[in-house]
Scaffold this active site. Sequence first.
Site, PDB file in Angstrom:
ATOM      1  N   LYS A 187       0.889  -1.179   0.000  1.00  0.00           N
ATOM      2  CA  LYS A 187       0.000   0.000   0.000  1.00  0.00           C
ATOM      3  C   LYS A 187       0.914   1.212   0.000  1.00  0.00           C
ATOM      4  O   LYS A 187       1.430   1.613   1.031  1.00  0.00           O
ATOM      5  CB  LYS A 187      -0.870  -0.015   1.260  1.00  0.00           C
ATOM      6  CG  LYS A 187      -2.216   0.676   1.122  1.00  0.00           C
ATOM      7  CD  LYS A 187      -2.188   2.124   0.672  1.00  0.00           C
ATOM      8  CE  LYS A 187      -1.910   3.074   1.812  1.00  0.00           C
ATOM      9  NZ  LYS A 187      -1.769   4.481   1.353  1.00  0.00           N
ATOM     10  N   GLY A 240       6.979   5.381   7.870  1.00  0.00           N
ATOM     11  CA  GLY A 240       6.122   6.560   7.931  1.00  0.00           C
ATOM     12  C   GLY A 240       6.269   7.239   9.273  1.00  0.00           C
ATOM     13  O   GLY A 240       7.318   7.166   9.917  1.00  0.00           O
ATOM     14  N   SER A 241       5.212   7.875   9.718  1.00  0.00           N
ATOM     15  CA  SER A 241       5.287   8.682  10.936  1.00  0.00           C
ATOM     16  C   SER A 241       5.186   7.815  12.196  1.00  0.00           C
ATOM     17  O   SER A 241       4.579   6.736  12.163  1.00  0.00           O
ATOM     18  CB  SER A 241       4.131   9.683  10.932  1.00  0.00           C
ATOM     19  OG  SER A 241       2.906   8.975  10.909  1.00  0.00           O
ATOM     20  N   GLY A 245       2.853   4.593  12.893  1.00  0.00           N
ATOM     21  CA  GLY A 245       3.633   3.412  13.293  1.00  0.00           C
ATOM     22  C   GLY A 245       3.054   2.765  14.543  1.00  0.00           C
ATOM     23  O   GLY A 245       3.002   1.536  14.665  1.00  0.00           O
ATOM     24  N   GLU A 262      10.023   1.736  10.377  1.00  0.00           N
ATOM     25  CA  GLU A 262      11.014   2.777  10.070  1.00  0.00           C
ATOM     26  C   GLU A 262      10.289   4.098  10.219  1.00  0.00           C
ATOM     27  O   GLU A 262       9.474   4.451   9.377  1.00  0.00           O
ATOM     28  CB  GLU A 262      11.533   2.631   8.636  1.00  0.00           C
ATOM     29  CG  GLU A 262      12.247   1.335   8.357  1.00  0.00           C
ATOM     30  CD  GLU A 262      13.647   1.294   8.924  1.00  0.00           C
ATOM     31  OE1 GLU A 262      14.045   2.220   9.662  1.00  0.00           O
ATOM     32  OE2 GLU A 262      14.348   0.307   8.640  1.00  0.00           O
ATOM     33  N   CYS A 296      13.739  10.948   6.268  1.00  0.00           N
ATOM     34  CA  CYS A 296      13.693  10.558   7.686  1.00  0.00           C
ATOM     35  C   CYS A 296      15.058  10.708   8.329  1.00  0.00           C
ATOM     36  O   CYS A 296      15.159  11.030   9.502  1.00  0.00           O
ATOM     37  CB  CYS A 296      13.188   9.130   7.816  1.00  0.00           C
ATOM     38  SG  CYS A 296      14.070   8.011   6.749  1.00  0.00           S
ATOM     39  N   GLU A 395      10.664  16.571  14.831  1.00  0.00           N
ATOM     40  CA  GLU A 395      10.961  16.407  13.414  1.00  0.00           C
ATOM     41  C   GLU A 395      10.127  17.389  12.596  1.00  0.00           C
ATOM     42  O   GLU A 395       8.899  17.404  12.700  1.00  0.00           O
ATOM     43  CB  GLU A 395      10.636  14.979  12.989  1.00  0.00           C
ATOM     44  CG  GLU A 395      10.969  14.726  11.544  1.00  0.00           C
ATOM     45  CD  GLU A 395      10.674  13.303  11.127  1.00  0.00           C
ATOM     46  OE1 GLU A 395       9.542  12.848  11.366  1.00  0.00           O
ATOM     47  OE2 GLU A 395      11.576  12.663  10.564  1.00  0.00           O
TER      48      GLU A 395
HETATM   49  P1  NAD Z   1       2.280   8.669   7.416  1.00  0.00           P
HETATM   50  O1  NAD Z   1       2.604   7.845   8.589  1.00  0.00           O
HETATM   51  O2  NAD Z   1       1.113   9.581   7.494  1.00  0.00           O
HETATM   52  O3  NAD Z   1       1.986   7.749   6.132  1.00  0.00           O
HETATM   53  C1  NAD Z   1       2.827   6.690   5.776  1.00  0.00           C
HETATM   54  C2  NAD Z   1       2.005   5.597   5.123  1.00  0.00           C
HETATM   55  O4  NAD Z   1       1.069   5.110   6.068  1.00  0.00           O
HETATM   56  C3  NAD Z   1       1.184   6.057   3.908  1.00  0.00           C
HETATM   57  O5  NAD Z   1       1.165   5.029   2.944  1.00  0.00           O
HETATM   58  C4  NAD Z   1      -0.204   6.237   4.485  1.00  0.00           C
HETATM   59  O6  NAD Z   1      -1.222   6.054   3.545  1.00  0.00           O
HETATM   60  C5  NAD Z   1      -0.242   5.104   5.518  1.00  0.00           C
HETATM   61  N1  NAD Z   1      -1.208   5.318   6.598  1.00  0.00           N
HETATM   62  C6  NAD Z   1      -1.707   6.498   7.076  1.00  0.00           C
HETATM   63  N2  NAD Z   1      -2.606   6.261   8.061  1.00  0.00           N
HETATM   64  C7  NAD Z   1      -2.645   4.913   8.219  1.00  0.00           C
HETATM   65  C8  NAD Z   1      -3.369   4.049   9.088  1.00  0.00           C
HETATM   66  N3  NAD Z   1      -4.222   4.519   9.983  1.00  0.00           N
HETATM   67  N4  NAD Z   1      -3.134   2.723   8.994  1.00  0.00           N
HETATM   68  C9  NAD Z   1      -2.261   2.223   8.109  1.00  0.00           C
HETATM   69  N5  NAD Z   1      -1.587   2.986   7.226  1.00  0.00           N
HETATM   70  C10 NAD Z   1      -1.756   4.312   7.288  1.00  0.00           C
HETATM   71  O7  NAD Z   1       3.626   9.390   7.099  1.00  0.00           O
HETATM   72  P2  NAD Z   1       3.915  10.398   5.927  1.00  0.00           P
HETATM   73  O8  NAD Z   1       3.331  11.716   6.274  1.00  0.00           O
HETATM   74  O9  NAD Z   1       3.507   9.790   4.647  1.00  0.00           O
HETATM   75  O10 NAD Z   1       5.533  10.464   5.995  1.00  0.00           O
HETATM   76  C11 NAD Z   1       6.183  11.318   6.854  1.00  0.00           C
HETATM   77  C12 NAD Z   1       6.748  10.591   8.053  1.00  0.00           C
HETATM   78  O11 NAD Z   1       7.350   9.349   7.698  1.00  0.00           O
HETATM   79  C13 NAD Z   1       7.838  11.374   8.725  1.00  0.00           C
HETATM   80  O12 NAD Z   1       7.650  11.349  10.119  1.00  0.00           O
HETATM   81  C14 NAD Z   1       9.128  10.637   8.352  1.00  0.00           C
HETATM   82  O13 NAD Z   1      10.192  10.785   9.214  1.00  0.00           O
HETATM   83  C15 NAD Z   1       8.671   9.249   8.237  1.00  0.00           C
HETATM   84  N6  NAD Z   1       9.544   8.498   7.329  1.00  0.00           N
HETATM   85  C16 NAD Z   1      10.436   7.609   7.847  1.00  0.00           C
HETATM   86  C17 NAD Z   1      11.295   6.908   7.033  1.00  0.00           C
HETATM   87  C18 NAD Z   1      12.278   5.916   7.590  1.00  0.00           C
HETATM   88  O14 NAD Z   1      12.883   5.198   6.834  1.00  0.00           O
HETATM   89  N7  NAD Z   1      12.497   5.865   8.880  1.00  0.00           N
HETATM   90  C19 NAD Z   1      11.245   7.118   5.662  1.00  0.00           C
HETATM   91  C20 NAD Z   1      10.338   8.023   5.160  1.00  0.00           C
HETATM   92  C21 NAD Z   1       9.482   8.716   6.008  1.00  0.00           C
END
Ligand code: NAD
Length: 493
Positions: A187, A240-241, A245, A262, A296, A395
Site C-alpha cells: 500500500k 512513515g510517521s 507506526g 522505520e 527521515c 521532526e
Molecule cells: P504517514 O505515517 O502519514 O503515512 C505513511 C504511510 O502510512 C502512507 O502510505 C499512508 O497512507 C499510511 N497510513 C496512514 N494512516 C494509516 C493508518 N491509519 N493505517 C495504516 N496505514 C496508514 O507518514 P507520511 O506523512 O507519509 O511520511 C512522513 C513521516 O514518515 C515522517 O515522520 C518521516 O520521518 C517518516 N519516514 C520515515 C522513514 C524511515 O525510513 N524511517 C522514511 C520516510 C518517512
Amino acid sequence: MSLNPVRAAAQESIVTRENLIDGRWQPASDGRTVDVVNPSDGQVFARIARGTAADIDAAVRAARKAFEEGPWSRMTAVERGRILTKLGAKILEHFEELAQLEAADTGKPMKQARADITAAARYFEFYGSAADKFHGDVIPFLDGYMVTVVRDPKGVTGHIIPWNYPAQMFGRTVAPALAMGNCTVLKPAEEACLTPVRLAALAMEAGLPPGVLNVVTGIGEEAGAALSSHPGIDFLSFTGSPEVGTLVQIAAAKNHIGCVLELGGKSPQIVFDDADFDAAVPVVVNAIVQNGGQTCSAGSRVLVQKAIYDKFVGRVAERFAQLRVGSSTMDLDCGPLISATQKKRVSGFIERAANDRIGVLAQAKVADGAPADGYYVAPTLFGPVPRENALAREEVFGPVLSIISFEDEADAVKLANGTDYGLVAGIWTANGGRQMRVAKAMRCGQVFVNGYGAGGGIELPFGGVKKSGHGREKGFEALREFCHSKTIVFKHG
Ligand code: NAD
C-alpha cells in the site's frame, strides 16, 4: 457551473492507475479514485484507485494463494534472484521515464529523481544477487544428532510506504521480502505512488508470477488500516510517521505478528573544533536540503563546538543563502514540499521559531519562474536554537536546519542522544580516538564519521531505536526480517 473547456479537456485526458491484484489490473471495488497533484505547480495530473478493504482482502487472498500454491516460494533462491535481477535491469531500461514520473509525482529536482531510480534498480540488483547467499546454520549437538537451521519465508507480507521516496521505498521493502520467497501486498502513499505502480508493472514483465506482488493504492485510514489489521498477513513492514507506526504496531499485536517500523528522526551532525570545514560545510547543508528536508534521516540538527561556532556557522549560512528552490524540471538545489498540508506544517514551525525569537541566520530564495501554485518553502537556517525548543527536538520534515552549540565531548554526546529519536548521526573530527568514542556512544542505527549519507547505501543496514522505530532494512539484515528460522533435528544414532 460548467467547467472551462480547456480544463475539461485536460481533466478528460488524465490517466487513472489501477490496483494490481493477482496479476490483473483493476479499479477499486467501488470505482472511486484519488486525484494526484504535481507539487511543483499544484495541478492534478493523474488519478489512482482509492482501494477499499475489499480490495485489500482480495490482494491478501491472492498473495496467500500464490504463497501456498504458486511457484514463488518453492523456486530455488537462484531462480528468484534471476527474476529480481531482471527487474533491476528493466528499471534501468526505463530510467528516464521513471525519473520523470517520480519528479512529477513528488516535486523533487530531476537530479534527485534520477538518483532515486538508480537506487531502486540497485535494490533489485542487490537482493537479486543476495537471494542465494543468505544461508542457514548447522549446530553441533548431542552425539548421534544432526541439527540444521533453515530460513523459511514469513509468508504473506504487508508493506506500507510513505511519499518521500516512493521508488526507493518500493525497492527497499519489496525486494528483500521477495528475495526470501514471501508473497507481498503493498500500500503506497496516496500523495505519491505512481512509480511503485509502474514498477509493479515492470515486475510482471520481468516474470514475477501473478499474486506474488499485489499493489493497492488509496488512503491510509482506509486501505492502509485494512492491510495492517488483516488477519491473513504474516508480517508487516511500515515506513512513515511515529503516530501511524503506533497504530500499525497495535494492529500487528492483535494478530500476533511481527513488524519492522522505520519512523522519523532528528538526526544530529556533531562538528568538533578540529573538523575540516571544507569537507563538512557542503555535506551539512546538503543533508537537510536533499529532498526538501523530507528525508527521515535528514541531518536536521547541527551541534557545533563553542570555540568554532561563529566561524563554522558563518560558512554554513553563506552556503544556505545561495540555495535556490524551484520546480522539479528547473532542477535546482531544492524542490517544493509534497503537499499544501506539508507546506502549512513546515511553515508553522518557521513561524513559531520566529515567535520564540530564534535568530534566522540565513534563508534561501524561491527562484523566479517557480510556478505560483507550487508548495515552496524557502530553506531556513536557525541558530542558536535553545536545547528545549521544538526546533531542537521535533521532526520538521522540511528544509529547516537548527544550529545548537555545545561545550565538550561529553556535552555533545548528551545533546546528540537527548531526543526521542535515534536514527542516524554524523561526527566531524580529525581526532581518531574521539571518532571511536563518540560513534560508540551514539544511540541510533547508523553513524557516519567525516561524511553523511542521508538515505544512501543499499548495502548498509539501516533503522532506528526509540521513536525512530525498530527492525532493520537494507543490506543482509533486511533478509533476516523477512524470514524465520526453523530448527530441524535429525536423530541418526
Ligand atoms: P504517514 O505515517 O502519514 O503515512 C505513511 C504511510 O502510512 C502512507 O502510505 C499512508 O497512507 C499510511 N497510513 C496512514 N494512516 C494509516 C493508518 N491509519 N493505517 C495504516 N496505514 C496508514 O507518514 P507520511 O506523512 O507519509 O511520511 C512522513 C513521516 O514518515 C515522517 O515522520 C518521516 O520521518 C517518516 N519516514 C520515515 C522513514 C524511515 O525510513 N524511517 C522514511 C520516510 C518517512
